[in-house]
Structures are given as C-alpha cells and as structure tokens.
Design an enzyme around this catalytic site. Structure first.
Site, PDB file in Angstrom:
ATOM      1  NE  ARG A   1      30.104  30.596  22.343  1.00 29.71           N
ATOM      2  CZ  ARG A   1      29.758  29.742  23.316  1.00 29.71           C
ATOM      3  NH1 ARG A   1      30.275  28.534  23.359  1.00 29.71           N
ATOM      4  NH2 ARG A   1      28.896  30.104  24.242  1.00 29.71           N
TER       5      ARG A   1
ATOM      6  CE1 TYR B   1      50.559  38.703   7.470  1.00 33.26           C
ATOM      7  CE2 TYR B   1      49.561  37.367   9.179  1.00 33.26           C
ATOM      8  CZ  TYR B   1      49.663  38.564   8.506  1.00 33.26           C
ATOM      9  OH  TYR B   1      48.869  39.624   8.871  1.00 33.26           O
TER      10      TYR B   1
ATOM     11  CG  ASP C   1      49.382  29.699   6.081  1.00 32.00           C
ATOM     12  OD1 ASP C   1      48.650  29.730   5.062  1.00 32.00           O
ATOM     13  OD2 ASP C   1      49.379  30.592   6.943  1.00 32.00           O
TER      14      ASP C   1
ATOM     15  CE  LYS D   1      45.229  37.743   3.423  1.00 34.85           C
ATOM     16  NZ  LYS D   1      45.149  37.180   4.708  1.00 34.85           N
TER      17      LYS D   1
HETATM   18  O1  P1T Z   1      44.391  38.078   8.088  1.00 38.37           O
HETATM   19  P1  P1T Z   1      43.990  36.720   8.577  1.00 38.37           P
HETATM   20  O2  P1T Z   1      42.772  36.168   7.938  1.00 38.37           O
HETATM   21  O3  P1T Z   1      43.941  36.646  10.077  1.00 38.37           O
HETATM   22  O4  P1T Z   1      45.138  35.694   8.092  1.00 38.37           O
HETATM   23  C1  P1T Z   1      46.452  35.713   8.552  1.00 38.37           C
HETATM   24  C2  P1T Z   1      47.382  35.105   7.537  1.00 38.37           C
HETATM   25  C3  P1T Z   1      47.756  33.777   7.676  1.00 38.37           C
HETATM   26  N1  P1T Z   1      48.576  33.181   6.785  1.00 38.37           N
HETATM   27  C4  P1T Z   1      49.047  33.846   5.715  1.00 38.37           C
HETATM   28  C5  P1T Z   1      49.954  33.139   4.759  1.00 38.37           C
HETATM   29  C6  P1T Z   1      48.697  35.176   5.506  1.00 38.37           C
HETATM   30  O5  P1T Z   1      49.179  35.810   4.417  1.00 38.37           O
HETATM   31  C7  P1T Z   1      47.841  35.837   6.433  1.00 38.37           C
HETATM   32  C8  P1T Z   1      47.434  37.260   6.282  1.00 38.37           C
HETATM   33  N2  P1T Z   1      48.219  37.998   5.412  1.00 38.37           N
HETATM   34  C9  P1T Z   1      48.073  39.325   5.115  1.00 38.37           C
HETATM   35  C10 P1T Z   1      47.121  40.112   5.640  1.00 38.37           C
HETATM   36  C11 P1T Z   1      49.059  39.871   4.166  1.00 38.37           C
HETATM   37  O6  P1T Z   1      48.911  41.005   3.659  1.00 38.37           O
HETATM   38  O7  P1T Z   1      50.037  39.145   3.897  1.00 38.37           O
END
Ligand code: P1T
Length: 386
Positions: free
Chosen positions: A55, A108, A178, A203
C-alpha cells in the site's frame, strides 16, 4: 535518465523502466507486474530496499508514477484507484470546513457530487470560466481553490488556464486542473501555472477501456507529502496490475491521441455540414469560441466532441438505436468510439434546471471518437442520422 529526453514518446516508452541488470535478474525490458504485498527486511529497522508494504509503495506503481511525472514534467505523481479517489484525496488535503471553491460550471458530474454531497462544509460557486470577469465576480475572502477542466465535460468549453492561474495566484489561491480530456500529450497544465493536475487514467492514459485509475501531479513538495500520506493512510491506491495497464497505455498515448484527434476533426466537419445537426462543439473547429485559446495553450484539440440534433428525446433515442459502430456507453478515451446522452446518462444526477443552464439538452450527444477508420465512423453516423 529517460525522464530527461525531450521527445514525448521516448519518455513515454522509457521513463521509469530502466532494465534490471543486477546479477541474477532475468533482465526484463518491460516492468513486470510486481505482486508481492510485502518486502524483506535485512534486519529489524533495516528494510532491504525502498519497498516495505504494497500500500505504501510497489515497484510497478512506482514505475508508472515515474513515467507519468516525466510526461507532465512534474516532480511528483501519485496514483490512485480511480479518478474520483484521486480527487477525494486532494479535497481532503486542501479543504477545511468553511472554505470556498470556484469550479467551472461544466465540471464532470462526479466532481460536482464530491463538492456538493461528500465534502462537508464546502461553499461552491459554479461559473462559466470561459467568460471574462466570471472568476473575479465569484471570488470571496474565503476562496481557497480554483478548480478547472479544459475542455469541459460535456459542453467542451475552454478556459484560459494561464490567465486564470495568474489571477488566482495574485489572490493567493490554489489552481487545480483536470487534464483527463487532453492528456499530457496535448496539454501540460503545470507549465501554464496550475498547481495540481488530476487525471482519470481510466480514459486516454489507459486507452483501452479496461482499467480504472486516477492520478495527481504537482511540483509542490509540501502538498505532495500530504497527498502521499493520504494515499498511504486511506489506501485507495492503484493496484500493480492496473499500474501495469496504465504503463502500457502510456507507451502508445502519442499515436493514439493523434488518431483520436484527426478522426474527431473529420467527424466534426461532417456533422457541421449535416442538415439535422443544430450544434457541433469541437475546439478544433475555427468557429468554436475557445479555438484561439486552445491553440495557444495546447498542442492539439483532443478526441472529444459533443453535438445536438433537432427534435425531441424520442428523436435522440431513435438516432442512437440506429448506430452500429458507436457503442452507447459512458466513459471515454478508449480505442473504440462511444456515444452517450448526458441528460440521461453522465449528467442525469444534476437537477434539470442546472442541466439546462449549462446547455445540456435532451438531444445533446457526447462522443468519444475512437481510432477506427474514420470513413466507417462517418458512414455509421450518416446512416443513423438518415
Ligand atoms: O471514473 P474515474 O476514473 O473515477 O474518473 C472520474 C473523472 C474525473 N474527471 C473527468 C474529467 C472525468 O471525465 C471522469 C470520469 N468520467 C466519466 C466516467 C464520463 O463518462 O465522463
């Protein structure tokens, strides 16, 4: 050091991956998935290596963090189990009850949920940071943080990161960016003045819709120590296997991003000329309001676009049902093309009034353009639009 190479892809392929040439080692060229949860000590108080417990740190995660830091030109990268876990850790580190944050109105939806429902005692102003003067109007004596995305999700709005960071720093507040949509290949916000970068590596970094992950990057040592402590003590760390998939994704990021972008540009041009399409939001189109800014602050426009058709929700659903190649799904940044309806999917949690104010109508689609052959993608859209 591989991190010192100028070329992005050279760093993406080699940083963090010096081959293990110690006597007895097989000499892996690729960092292996290192599964051991614990590491040997030479004697009590003397650990055998810098690794003690999975961890706290792990060789595969360490290699991934090193590689990602090299690509954002950051001193520190910290990997988490998801983008939202990374954001939550950051919020724990920087906010105290009574603090005020200024957020881009089109952040988001999950980020907005953290602000609105999870972090106690936070005051939040959501404003359109693409509009001159909005930041100044929203600023309060207790404002601690400016939180941006550029482009935003799903209205693909652009803000001037350097100009906003300068204004924020004049007032002594932190800037969080972000960078999920453009990835470090097209945009490096620390160089534009941001203090912290967030990635959902689920992503473009992972790139194949098969790994969940998040990361924070900064040059600030004090903040890094705090985040590192939260990462270790709260435990939402990226697993060795997921670290490996992110490493593998980063190696092809440059070629994938170029293809996402060239496909997106062609699709945006096609949609702009279609009689049923009322709006196309893609910052690579010269008539996009953020076109000049993104050209200044990034080296590309990315693979995300949104568009709207005339008609009602029924028309939107009928169009979606006719698509064969685009999968109806949330998320983005994978090799396959995805389409979604924010009003009923990613942004369904927002109140209708808020959705309308942002511009999310019932016939607005968000597209994550994949790296398939663009002729096939356009043919699919053409057929579904009728
Ligand atoms: O899904 P996660 O890895 O927890 O990430 C969150 C997140 C953070 N910032 C941005 C700009 C994002 O687009 C996302 C996650 N977005 C999607 C799942 C979506 O469909 O837009």
């Amino acid at each position: 050091m591989a991190a010192d190479y100028k070329g992005f892809s050279t760093r993406a392929i080699h940083a963090g991956e010096e081959a293990d040439t110690r006597p007895g080692s097989p000499g892996d060229v690729v960092v292996p998935i290192h599964l051991s949860t614990t590491f040997i000590w030479d004697k009590p108080g003397v650990a055998h290596s810098k690794f003690e417990y999975i961890r706290t740190d792990n060789p595969t995660r360490h290699a991934y963090e090193t590689k990602l830091a090299a690509l954002e030109d950051a001193r520190y990268a910290i990997a988490f189990a998801s983008g939202l876990a990374a954001e939550h850790a950051l919020m724990q580190a920087i906010f105290r009850p009574g603090d005020h944050v200024i957020g881009f109105d089109d952040l988001y939806g999950g980020t907005r949920r953290l602000f609105d429902e999870i972090i106690d005692g936070l005051e939040v102003s959501y404003v359109d940071l693409g509009v001159e003067g909005e930041f100044e109007r929203a600023f309060r004596p207790n404002t601690k943080v400016l939180w941006i995305e550029s482009p935003t999700n799903p209205m693909i709005k652009i803000c001037d990161i350097a100009a906003l960071a300068a204004k924020a720093h004049q007032r002594g507040i932190l800037v969080v960016a972000d960078n999920t949509f453009l990835s470090p290949y097209f945009q490096q916000p620390l160089k534009l003045g941001a203090d912290v970068i967030i990635h959902s590596s689920t992503k473009y970094i992972g790139g194949h819709s098969d790994v969940l992950g998040g990361a924070l990057l900064t040059n600030d040592e004090t903040l890094y120590e705090k985040l590192k402590s939260i990462q270790n003590n709260c435990g939402a760390v990226l697993s060795p296997f997921d670290s490996y998939l992110n490493i593998r994704g980063l190696k092809t990021l440059a070629v994938r991003m170029e293809r996402h972008q060239s496909n997106a540009l062609e699709i945006a041009r096609f949609l702009s000329g279609h009689p049923r399409v009322t709006k196309v939001l893609y910052p690579g189109l010269p008539d996009h309001p953020g076109h000049d800014i993104i050209k200044r602050q990034a080296t590309g426009f990315g693979g995300m676009l949104s568009f709207e058709i005339e008609g009602s929700l029924t028309d939107a659903e009928e169009f979606l049902s006719r698509l064969k190649l685009f999968s109806l799904a949330e998320s983005l940044g994978g090799v396959e093309s995805l389409i979604e309806l924010p009003a009923l999917m990613t942004h369904v949690g927002l109140e209708e009034q808020t959705r309308r104010a942002i511009g999310i109508s019932d016939t607005l689609f968000r597209v994550s353009v994949g790296i398939e052959d663009v002729e096939d993608l356009i043919a699919d859209l053409k057929n579904a639009l009728g």
